[in-house]
Design an enzyme around this catalytic site. Structure first.
Site, PDB file in Angstrom:
ATOM      1  N   CYS A  18       0.820  -1.226  -0.027  1.00  0.00           N
ATOM      2  CA  CYS A  18      -0.148  -0.122   0.055  1.00  0.00           C
ATOM      3  C   CYS A  18       0.800   1.228   0.030  1.00  0.00           C
ATOM      4  O   CYS A  18       2.122   1.079   0.235  1.00  0.00           O
ATOM      5  CB  CYS A  18      -0.860  -0.063   1.156  1.00  0.00           C
ATOM      6  SG  CYS A  18       0.144   0.325   2.745  1.00  0.00           S
ATOM      7  N   CYS A  91      36.158 -34.130 -14.164  1.00  0.00           N
ATOM      8  CA  CYS A  91      36.104 -33.939 -12.639  1.00  0.00           C
ATOM      9  C   CYS A  91      35.608 -32.816 -12.170  1.00  0.00           C
ATOM     10  O   CYS A  91      35.373 -31.782 -12.827  1.00  0.00           O
ATOM     11  CB  CYS A  91      37.437 -34.465 -12.264  1.00  0.00           C
ATOM     12  SG  CYS A  91      38.813 -33.304 -12.452  1.00  0.00           S
ATOM     13  N   CYS A  94      37.667 -29.615 -13.209  1.00  0.00           N
ATOM     14  CA  CYS A  94      37.027 -28.959 -14.463  1.00  0.00           C
ATOM     15  C   CYS A  94      36.018 -28.103 -14.206  1.00  0.00           C
ATOM     16  O   CYS A  94      35.929 -27.146 -14.829  1.00  0.00           O
ATOM     17  CB  CYS A  94      36.485 -30.131 -15.309  1.00  0.00           C
ATOM     18  SG  CYS A  94      38.042 -31.388 -15.842  1.00  0.00           S
ATOM     19  N   ASP A 511       9.789  25.582 -33.674  1.00  0.00           N
ATOM     20  CA  ASP A 511      11.056  26.085 -34.457  1.00  0.00           C
ATOM     21  C   ASP A 511      10.199  25.695 -35.852  1.00  0.00           C
ATOM     22  O   ASP A 511       9.376  24.837 -35.925  1.00  0.00           O
ATOM     23  CB  ASP A 511      12.073  25.259 -34.323  1.00  0.00           C
ATOM     24  CG  ASP A 511      13.092  25.511 -35.394  1.00  0.00           C
ATOM     25  OD1 ASP A 511      13.549  26.541 -35.624  1.00  0.00           O
ATOM     26  OD2 ASP A 511      13.625  24.310 -35.852  1.00  0.00           O
ATOM     27  N   ASP A 710      13.615  20.395 -33.614  1.00  0.00           N
ATOM     28  CA  ASP A 710      14.133  19.087 -34.265  1.00  0.00           C
ATOM     29  C   ASP A 710      15.225  18.273 -33.490  1.00  0.00           C
ATOM     30  O   ASP A 710      15.564  17.342 -33.978  1.00  0.00           O
ATOM     31  CB  ASP A 710      14.639  19.487 -35.688  1.00  0.00           C
ATOM     32  CG  ASP A 710      15.930  20.189 -35.777  1.00  0.00           C
ATOM     33  OD1 ASP A 710      16.254  20.289 -34.798  1.00  0.00           O
ATOM     34  OD2 ASP A 710      15.939  20.603 -36.911  1.00  0.00           O
ATOM     35  N   ASP A 714      18.359  22.655 -31.987  1.00  0.00           N
ATOM     36  CA  ASP A 714      17.708  23.516 -30.857  1.00  0.00           C
ATOM     37  C   ASP A 714      17.854  23.149 -29.483  1.00  0.00           C
ATOM     38  O   ASP A 714      17.106  23.231 -28.449  1.00  0.00           O
ATOM     39  CB  ASP A 714      16.216  23.227 -31.259  1.00  0.00           C
ATOM     40  CG  ASP A 714      15.712  23.760 -32.648  1.00  0.00           C
ATOM     41  OD1 ASP A 714      16.252  24.785 -33.006  1.00  0.00           O
ATOM     42  OD2 ASP A 714      15.056  22.855 -33.340  1.00  0.00           O
TER      43      ASP A 714
END
Length: 825
Positions: A18, A91, A94, A511, A710, A714
Site C-alpha cells: 500500500c 572431474c 574441471c 521552431d 528538431d 535546438d
C-alpha cells in the site's frame, strides 16, 4: 533542476502492499548517509535512488530490509540467462576451472556448472555476449555451445507468478471458508437451517468445526498477511497487511474465547465471528488476485516493445550467412534481412533495396524506402526486398533499447501531484488503527447494551475498510499505462514529470525549419508552356540537375525519381555560380536557373510573369527551364509545410493552447507561413542562440511554455523551455535535452503528447478522488455513525469486499488510458 548525484541505483522492492509501505521504504532509503533522493513506486515495485560515491548498494538493501521489506538490484531488460553445453569436463576440478573462466568475463553476475549434466547456467548483462562466454570456456581448454538463452525473469513474469500464487491461496481460502460461512450465516438467514444444525450437529460442535476450518484459513492462505503485517506492527510501522492481520486475528481470537472460554465474556456477548475472519481473507485475496492481473496489463507496453526484437539474425561468416542468436551480434557485423523479417538491430544498408515498415516505432503507417547508405532500426519489419546491413549498434545502444529504458524511467517516476498523497498515506494506517481503537471503546462504554461483540465488529470493519491500497495505486498505475500507451503512439516521455508539466502549459512554441516544414527543399510547382509534355521536360530538368551538388538539384532529381523517370546522359555540363546550370541533352542546349540567368541568355520569361508573381507571394523561389532558345517551364523550389501542420495547430488551439513560431527566416516569409497556419505569435529573424531569449519572452507573456524543435540544432532552447519536445525521425531518440521525444517527424505527435498528458492527469485525479472519497465516506459508516439514526452497520465482510473493489476500480480506470487513439492526419 540539474542532478548533482554521482550514482543512480535501481532496486526491486518486494513486500510493499500500500501507499504507507512506499513512504516507509522512501524514509528508510533517505536515512542512508549519502543518499540525496529516493523515489519508490508501488506499481512498478521499484526504487530509484540518487546518491554520492560513498553509498553502496548493500547499504540501501540493508536499509530496506530493516524497514521490513526485501530489496535487490534491478536487472535491466537486457539482462540475460544462458545455458551452455560444455564438453571435455571429467572431474570437479574441471567444473571449478570452467566456473572461474566464466566469472572472469566482464558482465557475468553468476555462473554455475554441473558435471553430471555437462551444462553451465550463466546470468550476465550487456556488453557481454554469448560468444564471449564460449570463448572463455575454450581458452580454459573445453568446448561449449549455446543450449538455451532467454531474458531474465521480468516484472511481467513476476506478476504472473504472483497472480498464480494468489489464485491458489484464493481457491483454498474459498473452499475452507464456504462451510464456515454457510454454517454461521445460513443459520441467521434461514431459520429452518438453524434448527437443522441444532438438531443434527449442535451449536458447540458447529463452532468447533468452524474453529478448525478458520484456523486452516489463517495458517495457510492467510499467512501472507501475518508474516508481513505482524512484524510491521512491532516496528511501529503498520501497513495494509497489519490492518488485515489485526482485524482478522481480533475476530478469530474473540471467537476462540467464545468457543472454549465463554465464561470470560458477558452472556449477551457470547458469539463467534469465524465467518468474518475467513471471508475477509478470501475477499482480500480475491482483490489482490484481480489487482495482480490488472497490474500485469499495465506493463504490456514494455513487453510489446521488448517483443519487437527478433531472436535470430543471419550473420555473414566468410562466404555464407549463418543463423546466430541476436545477443551474439557485435558492431560492424554484416547481416542479411529477408523479405517479411524483422530487422534484428540498428544498422546501415550496404546492399539491396526494400521498403521497411517503421510504424511500430514511429506510428507512421506508410512504409519507408531503404537503399544503400540508409539507416534501419532494430525491431522494424522489412517488406519486399532483401537487405544486407552493417550493424551500427547492438544491445543497450540500439534505438529500441533506448526507448525501453526511457519508458521504464518514465513509468517509475513520481509526479509532483503524488507528493501530497505520500504525506497523507504515510500516517494513514496509524491513524486508522487509532480510529478503530476509539471506535471499539466508544461502543464499549457509550453503548453497553450493544455488547462487547458489536464493539469488536465495528472496530474490525474500520480496520478492513480503510486499507489504502487504492491511494497507493492511483498515481503510478495511470503513469505506467499513460506512458506505455504514449510509447505505442511514438511519444516518449523521458521523465514522468513532463506528463504533469505538459498539461499545465499555456503556449507551444515551434521552431519552423524541420518542425512545421519538411526541412528539405522540394519541387512544389512545375508549370509548362501549353502544348509541352510536362513529364518529358521534368526529365530534362532532372537530368541536368543530376550533375549539380546544390540542394535545389536534390529537390528536382527527387521529384523525377518519385515518378520513376529515367535520366538522359549529359554532355558539356557547366555550372554558372549564383545563376544557373547548362548542358547538352540529345543535341539540345538546356538551361536551368533564376530569372537573371535567362536574361543573360537574352531569353524572355514574360509569358510566365503572372505565375512568377504568384509563386513569389507564396514564399517560393521560381526557376526557369529553357531548351535551345525558348523558356518552356517555370518551376518553384520551397521548403513546404508538413501536410499535418495546419490540422495539428488547429487541434492545439482546440486543447486551449496558444501557438507561437520562432524562426530565423525573414519576417515576411515567417508571417506568411504563420498566416497559413493560424499561428498566434511570430518571432522571426532570430539566430539559434537567440531562441532562448525568445522563449523567455513567451514565458513572460503567457506562462508555462513548451518548445518543439528538431532536437539537433535546438538543444539550448529545448533545455531552457519548461517542457522541451524534440521531433525525431526514429533514430534521434537519445536526445538528452528534451523532456519529450517524438519518434515520428509528424507534429501530430505534439497533439498526441498534450492529449495524453491531459488524459493521464485527468485519470490520476479521478483515481485519487475515488480512493479518498471511498475512505472518507465509508470509514464513518464502518464505525457505526448511522446506527443511532437508522440501525445501519457495515459488516466486516462487506468492508473487505468494498476494499477489494476499490483497488480494482482504480486499476481498471487507469487501464482505460490504453484505449486512447492516435490522432489522424
Amino acid at each position: 533542476m540539474q542532478n548533482t548525484s554521482e550514482q543512480k541505483f535501481d532496486l526491486d522492492i518486494s513486500g510493499m502492499s500500500c501507499a504507507s509501505c512506499v513512504g516507509r521504504v522512501e524514509r528508510a532509503l533517505k536515512k542512508v548517509e549519502g543518499v540525496e533522493n529516493a523515489n519508490v513506486n508501488l506499481a512498478t515495485e521499484r526504487a530509484n535512488v540518487d546518491a554520492n560515491n560513498q553509498v553502496k548498494a548493500e547499504d540501501l538493501i540493508q536499509a530496506v530490509t530493516q524497514a521490513g521489506y526485501s530489496a535487490s538490484l534491478h536487472h535491466a531488460a537486457t539482462a540475460q540467462h544462458i545455458q551452455l553445453a560444455v564438453e571435455g569436463m571429467t572431474c570437479a576440478s574441471c567444473v571449478g576451472r570452467v566456473e572461474r573462466a566464466l566469472k572472469k568475463v566482464e558482465g557475468v553476475e553468476s555462473a554455475s556448472v554441473n558435471l553430471a549434466t555437462e551444462r553451465a547456467d550463466v546470468d550476465f548483462n550487456a556488453p557481454t555476449v554469448a560468444q564471449d562466454l564460449i570463448t572463455a570456456i575454450e581458452k580454459a581448454g573445453y568446448a561449449a555451445q549455446i543450449l538455451k538463452q532467454q531474458q531474465n525473469r521480468d516484472l511481467d513474469q513476476k506478476r504472473e507468478e504472483e497472480a498464480q500464487s494468489l489464485y491458489k491461496d484464493l481457491i483454498l481460502a474459498v473452499v475452507l471458508a464456504a462451510p464456515v460461512f454457510i454454517l454461521e450465516m445460513g443459520g441467521h438467514l434461514i431459520p429452518a437451517f438453524h434448527h437443522w444444525i441444532m438438531a443434527n450437529i449442535g451449536m458447540h460442535n458447529s463452532w468447533l468445526l468452524q474453529f478448525i476450518l478458520a484456523t486452516l484459513v489463517l495458517i495457510f492462505p492467510g499467512r501472507r498477511f501475518y508474516k508481513i503485517g505482524i512484524p510491521a506492527l512491532f516496528r511501529a510501522a503498520p501497513d495494509m497487511n497489519s490492518l488485515v492481520a489485526v482485524g482478522t486475528l481480533a475476530a478469530y481470537s474473540y471467537s476462540v474465547i467464545a468457543t472454549f472460554l465463554p465464561q470470560l465474556l458477558p452472556e449477551q456477548s457470547i458469539a463467534v465471528y469465524y465467518e468474518s475472519a475467513v471471508v475477509i481473507i478470501a475477499l482480500i485475496l480475491f482483490g489482490r488476485y484481480l489487482e495482480a492481473k490488472a497490474k500485469g496489463r499495465t506493463t504490456q507496453a514494455i513487453q510489446h516493445l521488448i517483443a519487437l526484437q527478433p531472436k535470430i539474425a543471419h550473420r555473414k561468416n566468410g562466404d555464407h550467412f549463418e543463423d546466430v542468436e541476436i545477443t551474439s551480434l557485435q558492431s560492424n557485423d554484416i547481416i542479411m534481412i529477408k523479405p517479411g523479417e524483422k530487422i534484428p538491430t540498428d544498422g546501415t544498408v550496404i546492399d539491396g533495396s526494400s521498403y521497411v515498415d517503421e510504424s511500430m516505432m514511429t506510428g507512421e503507417p506508410i512504409a519507408v524506402a531503404k537503399t544503400i547508405h540508409d539507416k534501419v532500426i532494430g525491431g522494424t519489419v522489412n517488406q519486399q526486398g532483401s537487405l544486407t546491413v552493417k550493424t551500427t549498434a547492438v544491445g543497450e545502444q540500439t534505438v529500441l533499447a533506448q526507448i525501453i529504458n526511457m519508458v521504464e524511467q518514465a513509468q517509475g517516476s513520481k509526479l509532483p501531484i503524488q507528493t501530497l498523497v505520500d504525506r497523507i498515506t504515510l500516517w494513514f494506517v496509524p491513524a486508522v488503527m487509532l480510529l478503530a481503537l476509539i471506535t471499539f471503546f466508544v461502543w464499549l462504554f457509550f453503548a453497553p447494551q450493544a455488547g462487547l461483540s458489536l464493539a469488536l465488529v465495528n472496530a474490525v470493519a474500520v480496520l478492513i475498510i480503510a486499507c489504502p491500497c487504492a491511494m497507493g495505486l492511483a498515481t503510478p498505475t495511470s503513469i505506467m499505462v499513460g506512458t506505455g500507451r504514449a510509447a505505442e503512439m511514438g511519444v516518449l516521455f523521458r521523465q514522468g514529470e513532463a506528463l504533469q508539466r505538459l498539461k499545465d502549459s499555456k503556449v507551444v512554441a515551434f521552431d519552423k525549419t524541420g518542425t512545421l516544414t519538411l526541412g528539405q527543399p522540394q519541387l512544389t510547382d512545375f508549370i509548362c508552356v501549353e502544348g509541352q509534355d510536362e513529364t518529358n521536360l521534368l526529365r530534362y530538368a532532372a537530368s541536368l540537375e543530376s550533375q549539380s551538388e546544390h540542394p535545389i538539384a536534390d529537390a528536382v532529381v527527387h521529384a523525377a525519381k518519385e515518378k520513376n523517370l529515367s535520366l538522359f546522359p549529359i554532355q558539356q555540363f557547366q555550372a554558372i555560380v549564383g545563376s544557373g546550370i547548362q548542358g547538352q541533352i540529345e543535341q539540345h542546349k538546356v538551361y536551368l536557373g533564376a530569372v537573371r540567368f535567362m536574361q543573360s541568355l537574352n531569353l524572355s520569361v514574360s509569358h510566365f510573369s503572372i505565375q512568377a508573381e504568384q509563386l513569389a507571394n507564396q514564399g517560393k523561389s521560381p526557376f526557369y527551364l529553357a531548351i535551345d532558345d525558348q523558356v518552356l517551364a517555370i518551376l518553384a523550389i520551397a521548403d513546404p509545410l508538413k501536410p499535418d501542420s495546419l490540422s495539428a495547430i488547429q487541434a492545439l488551439h482546440t486543447l486551449g493552447l496558444k501557438v507561437a513560431m520562432i524562426s530565423g527566416d525573414n519576417k515576411t516569409t515567417a508571417e506568411n507561413i504563420a498566416a497559413q497556419l493560424g499561428i498566434d505569435t511570430v518571432i522571426a529573424e532570430v539566430l539559434p542562440e537567440e531562441k532562448v531569449q525568445a522563449l523567455t519572452q513567451l514565458k513572460q507573456q503567457y506562462g508555462v511554455t513548451a518548445f518543439v524543435g528538431d532536437g539537433i540544432n535546438d538543444a539550448p532552447a529545448l533545455a531552457s523551455a519548461d517542457i522541451g519536445i524534440a521531433i525525431g525521425t526514429g533514430t534521434d531518440v537519445a536526445i538528452e535535452t528534451a523532456d519529450v521525444v517524438l519518434m515520428s517527424g509528424s507534429i501530430q505527435g505534439v497533439v498526441n503528447a498534450f492529449a495524453l498528458s491531459q488524459a493521464t492527469i485527468r485519470n490520476i485525479k479521478q483515481n485519487l478522488f475515488w480512493a479518498f472519497a471511498y475512505n472518507v465516506a465509508l470509514i464513518p459508516i464502518a464505525a457505526g455513525i448511522l446506527y443511532p439514526i437508522n440501525g445501519t452497520l457495515l459488516s466486516p465482510m462487506f468492508a473487505a469486499a468494498a476494499m477489494a473493489l476499490s483497488s480494482t476500480f482504480v486499476l481498471t480506470n487507469a487501464l482505460r488510458l490504453k484505449r486512447i487513439r492516435i490522432s489522424q492526419h
